[in-house]
Every structure is written in C-alpha cells, then in structure tokens.
Design a protein around this motif. Structure first.
Motif, PDB file in Angstrom:
ATOM      1  N   LEU A 138       0.178   6.015   6.619  1.00  0.00           N
ATOM      2  CA  LEU A 138      -0.207   5.012   5.157  1.00  0.00           C
ATOM      3  C   LEU A 138      -0.513   3.925   5.809  1.00  0.00           C
ATOM      4  O   LEU A 138      -0.333   3.443   4.739  1.00  0.00           O
ATOM      5  N   GLY A 146       3.925  -2.066   2.958  1.00  0.00           N
ATOM      6  CA  GLY A 146       4.406  -1.139   2.717  1.00  0.00           C
ATOM      7  C   GLY A 146       5.176  -0.968   4.197  1.00  0.00           C
ATOM      8  O   GLY A 146       5.235  -1.830   4.542  1.00  0.00           O
ATOM      9  N   VAL A 176       1.129   1.068   6.627  1.00  0.00           N
ATOM     10  CA  VAL A 176       1.849   0.831   7.028  1.00  0.00           C
ATOM     11  C   VAL A 176       3.150  -0.246   8.482  1.00  0.00           C
ATOM     12  O   VAL A 176       2.694   0.511   9.194  1.00  0.00           O
ATOM     13  N   SER A 188       0.363  -1.325   0.051  1.00  0.00           N
ATOM     14  CA  SER A 188      -0.060   0.149  -0.283  1.00  0.00           C
ATOM     15  C   SER A 188       0.842   1.470   0.266  1.00  0.00           C
ATOM     16  O   SER A 188       0.272   2.246  -0.123  1.00  0.00           O
ATOM     17  N   ALA A 189       1.721   1.253   0.528  1.00  0.00           N
ATOM     18  CA  ALA A 189       2.959   2.578   0.000  1.00  0.00           C
ATOM     19  C   ALA A 189       4.448   1.597  -0.390  1.00  0.00           C
ATOM     20  O   ALA A 189       4.930   0.992  -0.287  1.00  0.00           O
ATOM     21  N   LEU A 239       3.433   8.007  10.706  1.00  0.00           N
ATOM     22  CA  LEU A 239       3.376   8.451   9.506  1.00  0.00           C
ATOM     23  C   LEU A 239       3.461   6.772   8.556  1.00  0.00           C
ATOM     24  O   LEU A 239       3.010   6.665   8.325  1.00  0.00           O
ATOM     25  N   VAL A 269       3.495  12.813   3.618  1.00  0.00           N
ATOM     26  CA  VAL A 269       2.452  11.735   2.262  1.00  0.00           C
ATOM     27  C   VAL A 269       1.591  12.353   1.711  1.00  0.00           C
ATOM     28  O   VAL A 269       2.204  12.419   0.518  1.00  0.00           O
ATOM     29  N   ILE A 312       4.942  11.702  -0.809  1.00  0.00           N
ATOM     30  CA  ILE A 312       4.962  10.273  -1.203  1.00  0.00           C
ATOM     31  C   ILE A 312       3.880   9.692  -2.313  1.00  0.00           C
ATOM     32  O   ILE A 312       4.199   9.142  -3.503  1.00  0.00           O
ATOM     33  N   ARG A 313       3.065  10.590  -1.974  1.00  0.00           N
ATOM     34  CA  ARG A 313       1.726  10.036  -2.715  1.00  0.00           C
ATOM     35  C   ARG A 313       1.774  11.010  -3.967  1.00  0.00           C
ATOM     36  O   ARG A 313       0.695  10.832  -4.833  1.00  0.00           O
TER      37      ARG A 313
END
Length: 181
Positions: free
Chosen positions: A40, A90, A42, A15-16, A36, A175, A178-179
């Motif tokens: 996320l 992740g 994870v 997922s990450a 974090l 986030v 990263i996204r």
C-alpha cells in the motif's frame, strides 16, 4: 527490524486507510503487516516493539498479560497510529487486539481503523510460535490468547482471512478488499 525502520513512512500521505492486522501469536501479523504496508506504500508499526519491558519480561517468563497490563501498550500503538494519521499518512499496525474492548480502545485514537483478523487454529499457532527464533513470546502462551480471543463481530469494521494461506495471497486479498476491487 529496529523500531525506527518499522515506523518510517513509506508512501504518500493519505494513500490508504488505517489498518490493524490482528490475531493470536503465530497468525502472521508482522509478516502480513510488513508486506501489506509495502503493497500500500504506507508506514508500518510493529506493536511488539511498543511493549514496555515489564510486559516483555512477564510474557517471556510464560505469564499472560492482564487487561490492565495491556492498556499502556494499546495506548502506545494508538498514539503511533494517530500520529501517522495526523501527518496525513496511511498506516498498517500489527497488534493482537484480541478483545473487542482492545479494538474499541484503538479506535478511540482513530475511528477509521479497519481490522484485518488473521484467523488460525490453535495447533498451527502453537507450532509457528514454537518454531520462531529470538521472540519473547513462548508457545506456552498461545492457549491463553485463544482463551480471551473475541473475534471481530459483524458490527465491527473488520475483514477476516485464513492465516494458513501464504502471506502473498493474504496481502493480495486484503488489498483487493481495502481498495474495493
């Protein structure tokens, strides 16, 4: 937090990206890493829990670690990262990763690692470490970490954030980056 809780997967597989929250002692690696990972969904790996007892004893007595003493520790973190990735999960890991060579060693376990560098000034780091309770790392070692610190270069997969900002702001910024939003 105990090691098993720190290693428990908390989100959907894959997922990450794989993130290593890095920087000198007192920059907030663990606090940001935990938050974090939760944001996320994870797994979180607390690098400090993977130091061999000899390393912990050396640091607790005020002796900085050498590159050689860090090798096994970095490999233990890299192996945990690789295991998570191998299970399709992740992961966020907290690890100082102070030198480019250390980051390269970790990347040998997973080439897709993104390093989140929490940049902080020496005075703030010393103050934070001095105020910590129950941690093996004394404030006297902060300067030795700055002495060997090699901030990520432009050609490394890294994001630099101001570690003096509140944890929530740092996590939100990370986030977003990263996204890609």
């Amino acid at each position: 937090m105990d090691e098993k809780a720190a290693q428990a997967p908390t989100g959907a597989p894959g997922s990450a990206p794989v993130i290593v929250v890095m920087g000198v002692a007192g920059c907030g690696k663990s606090a940001v890493g935990i938050a974090l990972a939760a944001a996320l969904g994870v797994a979180f790996i607390e690098g400090d829990l993977l130091h061999p007892p000899e390393n912990v004893a050396r640091m607790a007595s005020g002796e900085p670690l050498t590159d050689q003493l860090r090798e096994g520790w970095l490999d233990a973190i890299g192996e945990r990262i690789a295991a998570s990735v191998g299970q399709g999960q992740g992961v966020v890991a907290a690890c100082s990763a102070l030198k480019r060579g250390y980051r390269s060693r970790l990347s040998g376990f997973c080439r897709d690692i993104v390093f989140l560098y929490l940049e902080i000034d020496p005075a703030t780091a010393r103050k934070r470490v001095g105020n910590r309770k129950g941690h093996f790392m004394p404030a006297s070692l902060v300067d030795s970490q700055f002495a060997i610190l090699e901030p990520p270069a432009a050609d490394e997969r890294a994001l630099t954030l101001d570690a003096t900002r509140p944890v929530g702001e740092l996590v939100a910024a990370a986030v977003r980056k990263i996204r890609g939003s």
